[in-house]
Design a protein around this motif. Structure first.
Motif, mmCIF file in Angstrom:
data_model
loop_
_atom_site.group_PDB
_atom_site.id
_atom_site.type_symbol
_atom_site.label_atom_id
_atom_site.label_comp_id
_atom_site.label_asym_id
_atom_site.label_seq_id
_atom_site.Cartn_x
_atom_site.Cartn_y
_atom_site.Cartn_z
ATOM 1 N N ASP A 6 0.724 -1.268 -0.066
ATOM 2 C CA ASP A 6 0.010 0.005 0.003
ATOM 3 C C ASP A 6 0.872 1.273 -0.074
ATOM 4 O O ASP A 6 0.501 2.227 -0.656
ATOM 5 N N SER A 377 -5.681 2.524 -7.178
ATOM 6 C CA SER A 377 -6.567 1.827 -6.484
ATOM 7 C C SER A 377 -6.655 0.490 -7.221
ATOM 8 O O SER A 377 -7.105 -0.543 -6.275
ATOM 9 N N ASP A 380 -3.362 -1.309 -6.311
ATOM 10 C CA ASP A 380 -3.616 -1.840 -5.047
ATOM 11 C C ASP A 380 -4.490 -2.969 -4.737
ATOM 12 O O ASP A 380 -4.127 -3.987 -4.149
ATOM 13 N N SER A 381 -5.695 -2.869 -5.295
ATOM 14 C CA SER A 381 -6.593 -4.161 -5.017
ATOM 15 C C SER A 381 -6.213 -5.204 -5.575
ATOM 16 O O SER A 381 -6.084 -6.288 -4.954
ATOM 17 N N PHE A 384 -3.292 -6.590 -3.447
ATOM 18 C CA PHE A 384 -3.937 -6.879 -2.043
ATOM 19 C C PHE A 384 -4.409 -8.429 -2.358
ATOM 20 O O PHE A 384 -4.179 -9.273 -1.454
ATOM 21 N N HIS A 385 -5.343 -8.773 -3.412
ATOM 22 C CA HIS A 385 -6.096 -10.012 -3.416
ATOM 23 C C HIS A 385 -4.689 -11.045 -3.958
ATOM 24 O O HIS A 385 -4.794 -12.045 -3.523
#
Length: 395
Positions: A6, A377, A380-381, A384-385
């Motif tokens: 992040d 975003s 980042d998503s 993250f996954h």
């Protein structure tokens, strides 16, 4: 692990936003030129021809400057705002130009009128106002105004008194540098540099070729153009002229294509034989109006030009055949000299200095921020996954 990703995405996004915003800000502050071409709707404009030309083998008293245009206007023996500088046979100006005998220099020549009450004869020439020709120059002008050639100064009292013939012989080896400005109509025109004074005879334009100059010297119009440019009235103001030149430099417009142009000059610095004494040098110049509008809404008119040249040997005659046998016919009005034939384009080029409005910068800035954050975003998503999936597989 997710916190590190992040932070990386956040810092990367801030860097991209900062870089793109800086680039956009520089573009916003930059000045660019918007160019348009329009028909020139102005009327009764004047064009100023500024020149500085050296003729190493034409004496100043023998050099005539005339201007004609397509409307029929003819300016003979132009001397206003024109300076003729005598050069020796090494092309070096004589010192004390204002006191040397110049034969024809309206600014510096001091005439000796003669005794009080004297009224000189005009010898049949057209008498000036007052009816007297006090000097040899007055008699010469009276002859030309009558349409006669002035060919025998030895028989004129005023010329004998002034030593006219002696001055001619003294200056026969001279060259001449002619500089200054000539204002002409903004129509097709011709600026002529030729031998002797011009005059009208039986509705014809003629040149007085000074027949008494029979000293064996070879005079020709080989020349060096130090400067030749076309100016508008705006460019008489040095500040506005500097603005125009600044914008021309920005556009990469050549300053003056004929500046420092050499034609039968440097390769023959001394006296030459009769190889080009009957040569006619012609320049065909296309002048285009070029207007500029600066950021502070100041309007400056200027000009740029292109040219082509033609050199003709008059001794070849009026009917010439080339190697292929094709015959070319020339006009009968040719004479030795330098002729600048000016053609004015009906179009004008308009350059306007502009800067992007602040609203454009603000809109682009918002688009940069929104676009970068949206992409960040998504990245980042995805990270993250991916990270959570790898951690789940390890367990």
């Amino acid at each position: 692990m997710a916190n590190h990703s992040d932070l990386s995405v956040t810092f990367l996004s801030i860097g991209i936003i900062s870089l793109l915003t800086l680039i956009e800000f520089i573009d916003y502050r930059s000045v660019y030129l918007d160019t348009n071409i329009e028909v020139n709707k102005l009327r009764d404009e004047r064009l100023t021809v500024s020149m500085n030309i050296t003729f190493p083998r034409v004496p100043c008293f023998l050099l005539s400057l005339d201007v004609t245009d397509i409307s029929g206007e003819h300016m003979r023996e132009v001397s206003h705002n024109i300076i003729k500088t005598r050069l020796d046979n090494r092309n070096v100006p004589y010192p004390n130009q204002d006191v040397i005998s110049d034969l024809k220099n309206e600014v510096s020549r001091v005439e000796k009128i003669g005794r009080p009450g004297y009224c000189g004869s005009c010898y049949g020439g057209l008498e000036p106002e007052g009816g007297c020709c006090q000097t040899c120059e007055d008699v010469r002008k009276a002859y030309l105004d009558r349409g006669w050639a002035f060919g025998n100064p030895e028989a004129v009292e005023q010329c004998i008194r002034e030593g006219w013939s002696e001055k001619i012989k003294m200056q026969a080896q001279d060259g001449c540098q002619i500089s200054g400005r000539v204002r002409i109509k903004k129509v097709a025109s011709s600026v002529s540099f030729s031998f002797g004074r011009s005059f009208q005879a039986n509705s014809y334009h003629s040149q007085e070729l000074v027949p008494y100059l029979r000293d064996g010297n070879i005079h020709d119009f080989g020349h060096f153009i130090e400067m030749l440019k076309f100016e508008s009235d705006d460019e008489y103001d040095s500040r506005r002229a500097a603005d125009a030149q600044r914008l021309k430099d920005k556009l990469g417009v050549p300053k003056n294509p004929l500046d420092r142009y050499v034609n039968h000059y440097s390769q023959h610095t001394g006296r030459r034989g009769p190889d080009i004494k009957q040569f006619m040098f012609q320049y065909f110049v296309k002048v285009v109006s070029t207007d500029f509008e600066t950021l502070n809404h100041e309007h400056v008119s200027s000009h740029q030009y292109s040219y082509s040249t033609h050199t003709r040997n008059i001794d070849e005659g009026f009917h010439i055949k080339n190697e292929e046998g094709i015959e070319t016919t020339h006009g009968y009005d040719a004479r030795p000299g330098l002729f600048v034939n000016i053609d004015v384009s009906p179009m004008q080029v308009i350059h306007t200095e502009k800067r992007k409005p602040f609203a454009h910068f603000l809109t682009t800035f918002c688009a940069i921020v929104g676009g970068v954050l949206t992409v960040a975003s998504l990245v980042d998503s995805a990270l993250f996954h991916t990270i959570h999936k790898e951690e789940a597989e390890r367990r």
